[in-house]
Motif scaffolding. Structure first.
Motif, PDB file in Angstrom:
ATOM      1  N   ASP A  62      42.091  34.056  35.555  1.00 20.07           N
ATOM      2  CA  ASP A  62      42.203  33.946  34.098  1.00 20.07           C
ATOM      3  C   ASP A  62      40.973  34.551  33.424  1.00 20.07           C
ATOM      4  OD1 ASP A  62      43.542  32.977  31.737  1.00 20.07           O
ATOM      5  OD2 ASP A  62      41.983  31.426  31.635  1.00 20.07           O
ATOM      6  N   GLU A 189      56.830  43.466  30.382  1.00 21.38           N
ATOM      7  CA  GLU A 189      57.808  42.385  30.262  1.00 21.38           C
ATOM      8  C   GLU A 189      58.675  42.238  31.509  1.00 21.38           C
ATOM      9  OE1 GLU A 189      58.919  41.959  25.843  1.00 21.38           O
ATOM     10  OE2 GLU A 189      59.312  44.051  26.379  1.00 21.38           O
ATOM     11  N   TYR A 271      48.210  43.452  34.652  1.00 24.53           N
ATOM     12  CA  TYR A 271      48.048  43.302  33.206  1.00 24.53           C
ATOM     13  C   TYR A 271      46.798  44.041  32.706  1.00 24.53           C
ATOM     14  CZ  TYR A 271      47.719  41.060  28.655  1.00 24.53           C
ATOM     15  OH  TYR A 271      47.642  40.825  27.306  1.00 24.53           O
ATOM     16  N   THR A 285      53.428  42.315  32.618  1.00 28.57           N
ATOM     17  CA  THR A 285      53.084  41.563  31.410  1.00 28.57           C
ATOM     18  C   THR A 285      54.146  40.499  31.167  1.00 28.57           C
ATOM     19  OG1 THR A 285      54.357  42.621  29.630  1.00 28.57           O
ATOM     20  CG2 THR A 285      52.384  43.792  30.393  1.00 28.57           C
ATOM     21  N   PRO A 286      53.787  39.435  30.432  1.00 25.12           N
ATOM     22  CA  PRO A 286      54.809  38.456  30.042  1.00 25.12           C
ATOM     23  C   PRO A 286      55.706  39.035  28.960  1.00 25.12           C
ATOM     24  CG  PRO A 286      52.717  37.906  29.040  1.00 25.12           C
ATOM     25  CD  PRO A 286      52.466  39.103  29.905  1.00 25.12           C
ATOM     26  N   GLU A 291      51.295  39.565  23.527  1.00 26.38           N
ATOM     27  CA  GLU A 291      50.581  39.634  24.818  1.00 26.38           C
ATOM     28  C   GLU A 291      50.988  40.895  25.576  1.00 26.38           C
ATOM     29  OE1 GLU A 291      50.868  36.201  27.318  1.00 26.38           O
ATOM     30  OE2 GLU A 291      50.172  34.840  25.756  1.00 26.38           O
ATOM     31  N   SER A 292      52.255  41.257  25.480  1.00 26.15           N
ATOM     32  CA  SER A 292      52.751  42.418  26.205  1.00 26.15           C
ATOM     33  C   SER A 292      52.152  43.708  25.640  1.00 26.15           C
ATOM     34  CB  SER A 292      54.277  42.435  26.123  1.00 26.15           C
ATOM     35  OG  SER A 292      54.792  43.568  26.743  1.00 26.15           O
ATOM     36  N   HIS A 385      46.821  37.726  27.644  1.00 28.62           N
ATOM     37  CA  HIS A 385      47.653  36.895  28.525  1.00 28.62           C
ATOM     38  C   HIS A 385      46.753  35.951  29.333  1.00 28.62           C
ATOM     39  CE1 HIS A 385      50.695  35.534  31.168  1.00 28.62           C
ATOM     40  NE2 HIS A 385      50.346  36.269  32.200  1.00 28.62           N
ATOM     41  N   ARG A 386      47.083  34.644  29.297  1.00 27.14           N
ATOM     42  CA  ARG A 386      46.295  33.644  30.047  1.00 27.14           C
ATOM     43  C   ARG A 386      47.009  33.322  31.345  1.00 27.14           C
ATOM     44  NH1 ARG A 386      42.586  30.832  26.914  1.00 27.14           N
ATOM     45  NH2 ARG A 386      41.904  30.163  28.961  1.00 27.14           N
ATOM     46  N   ARG A 387      46.252  33.297  32.429  1.00 27.11           N
ATOM     47  CA  ARG A 387      46.845  33.051  33.746  1.00 27.11           C
ATOM     48  C   ARG A 387      46.749  31.577  34.164  1.00 27.11           C
ATOM     49  NH1 ARG A 387      50.529  35.273  35.393  1.00 27.11           N
ATOM     50  NH2 ARG A 387      50.030  34.832  37.554  1.00 27.11           N
TER      51      ARG A 387
END
Lengths: 391, 128
Positions: A62, A189, A271, A285-286, A291-292, A385-387
């Motif tokens: 993260d 995504e 990412y 990416t999410p 975030e993407s 983006h947080r892991r």
């Protein structure tokens, strides 16, 4: 003699090409975000900030993703100069971000809130620095750059049934054309590739690339499984379902059209990791839009094309985001936010090829400096983006 | 404007380009379907009966599994189609990925356009 398409961009000393020339004001940590935003706001029109919620209380991957994302923006070709705003006790190190900017031959300076004696003093000093940097950038001129220097980020959001039928295949044709000309495109995504992986895997340049794609898709499915949750809680979204999309497979099959119909899948990257190959790259990416886009721009995309059915406003701090819709109601109802209306494809008054020709011209114009709706409206959303959960 | 759009010749559903009313007759180039219930613009109509457990096909690929018997002309949506992907709630490993990869990307050549997956394969049909 063949005339190759190109655009007017900023050629950087590290060899990369930018479509914008921003003074980037980067807070190392959430605690420095307000000061960074004030410095950027006091440095129009080139100053932009990267306000974010991280930079401390983070562990392992993260922390690494946060640092790498901020560093990627400091290195980005759309950035001409960098001001790093530090608090003084955080995990993300201002000096290491400044070093990244220096390695890419960008002028950079650091302002510390604790070192300067508080918010007002840090804001004042940072503003003086940012304005001086903006003054040096203002004299830089755009030069002709070959279209193969372009890295296009492919994004969809607020999808409805028109996305898979009109805007995504229009963008897909632009992707194919750009890749034919030696350019690059990036698709993110992962959850929205789920169910359409066979389409992309069949175009992977080798089995290892196909395996890499399946690995990230399996990881997303495994994470949903580990939570004991049904991904249908978010995919498709409630708006997608009202719009007629039934399952993630359906959404993915429509979404994957953005990646074109023949562009070979050259690479799968993490990412915000550098997009190093010409052709199509998939980034892990999410599905969350901001975030993407944040990740794909971090990877080096200088322009984003964002297709939408229901309409979404979001942009990016350093990269222009072009909004295109195939929904005539959205094109009319959210005209402030929409750059290109391709609803004629649904109404049978325009072909996909003609719409793609218009979009390609729009990409070139925007790369050469024309403002997008999101830029005019000040939409500069940024989210890392947080892991892991914050510790 | 067309009433519905069939993207691939393999599809067993069509997308409504405008609201469809019960009793409306749709001719999709050979198959005639009578709309069984109101179907909103953008939503899907079954072109043939789909048995519970059978694949629902759009873009030439399965978009899910019928969770009930779906008669021709019926509205096809979340009430009668289930996704098998990302289903952590089922507590079983993701299945079908290998089978999925064995699927052709879209129509074999000759059945639509020469570009696999291209929406140029759309056989745009009008209601009569």
């Amino acid at each position: 003699m063949t005339i190759r398409p190109g655009f007017l961009g900023f050629r950087r000393r590290d060899g990369r090409v930018g479509t914008r020339n921003h003074v980037l004001v980067v807070p190392t940590v959430i605690c420095a975000s307000v000061v960074a935003e004030r410095i950027a706001a006091a440095t129009p029109p080139l100053g932009v900030a990267l306000p974010h919620l991280a930079g401390c209380g983070q562990l392992g991957p993260d922390m690494r993703v946060t640092h790498e994302t901020l560093a990627a923006y400091c290195a980005h070709p759309n950035v001409g100069a960098v001001v790093v705003v530090a608090l003084g006790c955080e995990q993300v190190l201002a000096q290491s971000l400044a070093d990244v900017a220096r390695r890419h031959h960008k002028p950079v300076d650091i302002v510390g809130i604790q070192a300067e004696g508080g918010s007002l003093k840090a804001t004042e000093k940072g503003t003086r620095i940012a304005q001086a940097l903006a003054g040096t950038l203002a004299g830089e001129e755009r030069v002709w750059c070959d279209i193969s220097e372009l890295v296009l980020s492919l994004k969809c959001g607020g999808s409805d049934y028109t996305s898979g039928l009109a805007s995504n295949p229009t963008l897909g044709r632009v992707t194919d054309r750009l890749v034919d000309l030696g350019g690059s495109a990036v698709l993110g995504e992962i959850a929205e590739i789920m169910g359409a992986e066979h389409v992309l895997a069949s175009r992977a340049k080798n089995p290892a690339t196909a395996a890499g794609l399946l690995q990230v898709i399996t990881r997303v499915e495994t994470e949903a499984r580990a939570l004991g949750l049904d991904i249908r809680g978010t995919q498709p979204s409630p708006g997608n379902i009202r719009g007629g999309l039934t399952t993630i497979e359906e959404k993915s099959l429509g979404a994957t059209h953005k990646g074109g119909e023949r562009a070979p899948l050259e690479d799968v990257v993490g990412y915000a990791a550098p997009i190093q190959r010409k052709g199509l790259t998939v980034m892990d990416t999410p599905g969350l839009d901001v975030e993407s886009v944040t990740g794909m721009v971090g990877g080096g995309a200088q322009v984003v094309v964002f297709t939408t059915g229901l309409g979404t406003p979001t942009g990016n701090p350093i990269a222009p985001v072009i909004k295109i819709t195939g929904n005539s109601r959205t094109a009319r109802g959210m005209s402030d936010n929409i750059d290109l209306d391709v609803s004629g494809i649904i109404d049978d008054t325009e072909t996909l090829d003609d719409a793609a020709t218009r979009l390609f011209a729009e990409v070139v114009d925007v790369a050469s400096g024309r403002q997008t709706a999101a830029e005019r409206l000040g939409h500069r959303e940024f989210a890392i983006h947080r892991r892991n959960p914050t510790i | 404007m067309k009433a519905v759009l069939v993207i691939s010749a393999r599809d067993n559903v069509a997308t409504a380009l405008r609201a469809l009313a019960p009793g409306q007759r749709i001719d999709t180039g050979g198959t005639v379907v009578i709309v069984a219930e109101p179907i909103a613009r953008g939503h899907k109509v079954a072109l043939q009966p789909i048995a519970s457990g059978g694949p629902v096909i759009k873009y030439g690929s399965a978009i899910g599994t019928a969770s009930a018997d779906i008669p021709a002309g019926a509205h096809v949506h979340t009430h009668n189609v289930a996704s098998r992907r990302g289903r952590g709630d089922l507590g079983v490993p993701a299945t079908g990925l290998e089978a999925r990869l064995a699927e052709p990307p879209d129509d074999p050549p000759g059945r639509g356009s020469d570009i696999p997956g291209a929406p140029t394969t759309m056989s745009k049909e009008s209601s009569s």
